[in-house]
Design a protein around this motif. Structure first.
Motif, PDB file in Angstrom:
ATOM      1  N   GLU A  46       0.844  -1.185   0.000  1.00 57.20           N
ATOM      2  CA  GLU A  46       0.000   0.000   0.000  1.00 57.20           C
ATOM      3  C   GLU A  46       0.885   1.243   0.000  1.00 57.20           C
ATOM      4  O   GLU A  46       1.737   1.395   0.876  1.00 57.20           O
ATOM      5  N   VAL A  48       1.473   4.708   1.089  1.00 59.98           N
ATOM      6  CA  VAL A  48       0.902   5.493   2.179  1.00 59.98           C
ATOM      7  C   VAL A  48       1.279   6.964   2.094  1.00 59.98           C
ATOM      8  O   VAL A  48       0.856   7.761   2.937  1.00 59.98           O
ATOM      9  N   HIS A  62      -6.690   7.565   1.922  1.00 60.76           N
ATOM     10  CA  HIS A  62      -7.657   7.831   2.988  1.00 60.76           C
ATOM     11  C   HIS A  62      -7.254   7.163   4.299  1.00 60.76           C
ATOM     12  O   HIS A  62      -7.481   7.708   5.385  1.00 60.76           O
ATOM     13  N   SER A  63      -6.636   5.996   4.190  1.00 60.97           N
ATOM     14  CA  SER A  63      -6.321   5.208   5.386  1.00 60.97           C
ATOM     15  C   SER A  63      -5.356   5.920   6.344  1.00 60.97           C
ATOM     16  O   SER A  63      -5.344   5.631   7.544  1.00 60.97           O
ATOM     17  N   GLU A  89      -3.328  -1.740  13.072  1.00 54.13           N
ATOM     18  CA  GLU A  89      -3.418  -2.020  11.635  1.00 54.13           C
ATOM     19  C   GLU A  89      -2.350  -1.298  10.820  1.00 54.13           C
ATOM     20  O   GLU A  89      -2.208  -1.544   9.615  1.00 54.13           O
ATOM     21  N   ASP A  90      -1.592  -0.410  11.455  1.00 55.44           N
ATOM     22  CA  ASP A  90      -0.467   0.230  10.774  1.00 55.44           C
ATOM     23  C   ASP A  90       0.794  -0.632  10.827  1.00 55.44           C
ATOM     24  O   ASP A  90       1.814  -0.267  10.226  1.00 55.44           O
TER      25      ASP A  90
END
Length: 119
Positions: A46, A48, A62-63, A89-90
């Protein structure tokens, strides 16, 4: 060739903060688009955050928007990822990557640094 070396990963409690660094060599940052990509076990990579070669424009999904911030220090040829309000979750391996053109594959990668968010 561009070489990238990350540092700053580690263990942090939920709600905590961490700053990752990526020292680049071989080309100056104003010629590169610099991104941070993470990969958690069993998940896809992902993106980031990314900072464009102009040093002004940044992108966040968005996350992480509002929690992660990318900056750079041209004098040190280093990019930083400031991460706040970290959550479990990071947790992932975070890679610094560089590309010479937008919307293309990242051509250069660092070795990755582990970030673990846990109490």
């Amino acid at each position: 060739q561009v070489q990238l070396v990350e540092s700053g990963g580690g263990l942090v409690q939920p709600g905590g903060s961490l700053t990752l660094s990526c020292a680049a060599s071989g080309r100056t940052l104003n010629m590169l688009y610099m991104g941070w990509i993470r990969q958690a076990p069993g998940k896809d990579r992902e993106l980031v955050g990314e900072i464009l070669s102009n040093g002004q424009t940044t992108y966040y999904p968005h996350s992480v928007k509002g929690r992660f911030t990318i900056t750079r220090d041209i004098a040190k040829n280093t990019v930083f990822l400031q991460m706040n309000s970290l959550q479990p979750e990071d947790t992932a391996v975070y890679y610094c990557a560089a590309r010479t053109r937008l919307m293309t594959t990242f051509e250069y990668w660092g070795q990755g640094t582990q970030v673990t968010v846990s109490s």
